[in-house]
Design an enzyme around this catalytic site. Structure first.
Site, PDB file in Angstrom:
ATOM      1  N   ASN A   1      40.103  46.563  40.342  1.00 34.67           N
ATOM      2  CA  ASN A   1      38.974  46.154  41.181  1.00 34.67           C
ATOM      3  C   ASN A   1      37.796  45.807  40.277  1.00 34.67           C
ATOM      4  O   ASN A   1      37.229  46.686  39.633  1.00 34.67           O
ATOM      5  CB  ASN A   1      38.613  47.299  42.134  1.00 34.67           C
ATOM      6  CG  ASN A   1      37.452  46.957  43.055  1.00 34.67           C
ATOM      7  OD1 ASN A   1      36.751  45.970  42.869  1.00 34.67           O
ATOM      8  ND2 ASN A   1      37.237  47.795  44.053  1.00 34.67           N
TER       9      ASN A   1
ATOM     10  N   HIS B   1      39.640  39.930  48.210  1.00 35.37           N
ATOM     11  CA  HIS B   1      39.122  40.849  47.199  1.00 35.37           C
ATOM     12  C   HIS B   1      40.250  41.762  46.742  1.00 35.37           C
ATOM     13  O   HIS B   1      40.998  42.303  47.545  1.00 35.37           O
ATOM     14  CB  HIS B   1      37.974  41.661  47.798  1.00 35.37           C
ATOM     15  CG  HIS B   1      37.518  42.798  46.950  1.00 35.37           C
ATOM     16  ND1 HIS B   1      37.352  42.702  45.588  1.00 35.37           N
ATOM     17  CD2 HIS B   1      37.188  44.089  47.275  1.00 35.37           C
ATOM     18  CE1 HIS B   1      36.934  43.860  45.107  1.00 35.37           C
ATOM     19  NE2 HIS B   1      36.840  44.717  46.115  1.00 35.37           N
TER      20      HIS B   1
ATOM     21  N   CYS C   1      31.114  44.168  46.188  1.00 39.57           N
ATOM     22  CA  CYS C   1      32.349  43.400  45.990  1.00 39.57           C
ATOM     23  C   CYS C   1      32.396  42.107  46.799  1.00 39.57           C
ATOM     24  O   CYS C   1      33.214  41.230  46.525  1.00 39.57           O
ATOM     25  CB  CYS C   1      33.556  44.268  46.323  1.00 39.57           C
ATOM     26  SG  CYS C   1      33.650  45.793  45.362  1.00 39.57           S
TER      27      CYS C   1
END
Length: 370
Positions: free
Chosen positions: A327, A297, A118
């Site tokens: 996500n 994020h 990520c």
């Protein structure tokens, strides 16, 4: 002088799946998901490939399609570098960046992929900025390096292809999408002011995803064996043990899927995000009061709320895009950045922090002036 972000764009798959629709797969509901994650829906790539998503985001960042932020239209011949951050490429060879190079006609560009989970987009920006700085005309030794004046950094993911849709604790979290940014070396602009990237060992296997190799191999320990060609790959046993998934795989769970301990990831992420923000500001001799906004994020709204409390800032200081994306791993930060530009949160001269954390463990931040 610095590496300026002169364009960004995003792309989402056509299919949007709302929380209550997931009740057909697992025991869940909208209230349970929303209160724990901040997610209301996510987009799932059914017919779109990783390259499809990345290409659309890149075209918007380059000013070739409407719907993105672009200071000017960039010609294909003016891109010297493509870095694609992804954990879900369409192919091993060519790379995701190589496919984008071909599709977009970026014939001058060097292209390669980067996997930092990520945090991939933040790592990609850092790599691109360092390559651009090393080849800048004012840099000693620049004449011996490939000149990189403009770069395309893409985060593109089909994370739902790695999702176990029978696991109610993880399947509600993930979505697909892509984001992209165009960088330009400009002697007259500060651009990227500082960056910070760091790795920690995920010693307890809080977040893992193994590979599956299914091509028949006609060998065993003694040499060529026709019976071995019809058996599983015994070399995967050591990886399964190292990742702590042996019993799960033996029980029939898929090997190439995301396994996550939510509490362990939360503990790492909340601390890593605040450290990365502080470290990046410290390297620039700046404080949070000098920053217009933070683009984090988009993993879980609770993590962002925790970081906001630790940093002493209200939630409106942070760009929140998780509600309708979930996500999306390496695509998360660039898509949220594109949203911040679209919403008018970033204006010329503003200082902005991009911050991410991910499996591995990886984390980092980039501070730039728009």
């Amino acid at each position: 002088m610095g590496c300026a972000i002169i364009g960004c764009g995003k792309s989402l798959p056509a299919l949007e799946v709302r929380n209550d629709e997931l009740r057909a797969l697992v025991d869940t509901n909208d209230e349970w998901i929303t209160t724990r994650t901040g997610i209301k829906s996510r987009h799932i790539a059914v017919s779109e490939s990783n390259a499809d998503l990345g290409e659309a985001a890149a075209r918007r960042a380059l000013g070739w399609m409407c719907g993105g932020f672009a200071e000017c239209r960039i010609d294909a011949a003016d891109i010297d570098l493509i870095v694609c951050a992804t954990v879900t490429p369409d192919a091993v060879v060519p790379s995701a960046a190589g496919l984008l190079r071909r599709r977009l006609g970026l014939t001058r560009a060097v292209a390669f992929d980067l996997n930092a989970a990520c945090s991939g987009f933040v790592y990609g920006l850092t790599v691109a900025e360092n390559m651009m700085a090393a080849s800048a005309p004012s840099t000693a030794g620049a004449a011996g390096r490939n000149p990189v004046r403009r770069a395309l950094v893409v985060g593109s993911e089909r994370l739902t292809r790695l999702t176990n849709w029978s696991d109610r604790n993880t399947c509600v979290l993930f979505g697909d999408g892509a984001g992209a940014a165009v960088l330009e070396w400009d002697d007259a602009r500060p651009g990227i002011i500082s960056s910070y990237i760091v790795n920690e060992d995920d010693a307890t296997n809080a977040l893992t995803c193994a590979m599956s190799f299914d091509a028949p191999q006609p060998f065993d320990e003694n040499g060529i064996s026709h019976t071995a060609a019809r058996s599983d790959d015994p070399g995967l046993a050591r990886t399964d043990a190292e990742l702590g998934i042996t019993e799960l795989v033996e029980a029939g769970r898929p090997r190439q899927t995301l396994y996550m301990s939510g509490q362990k990831v939360f503990k790492f992420a909340a601390e890593a995000m605040t450290v990365a923000v502080h470290q990046t500001l410290q390297r620039a001799n700046l404080s949070l009061d000098d920053i217009a906004c933070v683009v984090p994020h988009q993993a879980n709204e609770r993590i962002i709320k925790y970081a906001a409390k630790k940093l002493g800032k209200p939630m409106d200081f942070f760009q929140l895009s998780i509600e309708n994306t979930g996500n999306s791993s390496a695509a998360s930060v660039p898509m949220a950045l594109a949203d911040a530009y679209a919403e008018g949160r970033i204006r010329p001269g503003d200082k902005v922090v991009l911050v991410a954390f991910g499996g591995g463990f990886t984390s980092g931040a980039v501070l730039f002036e728009a």
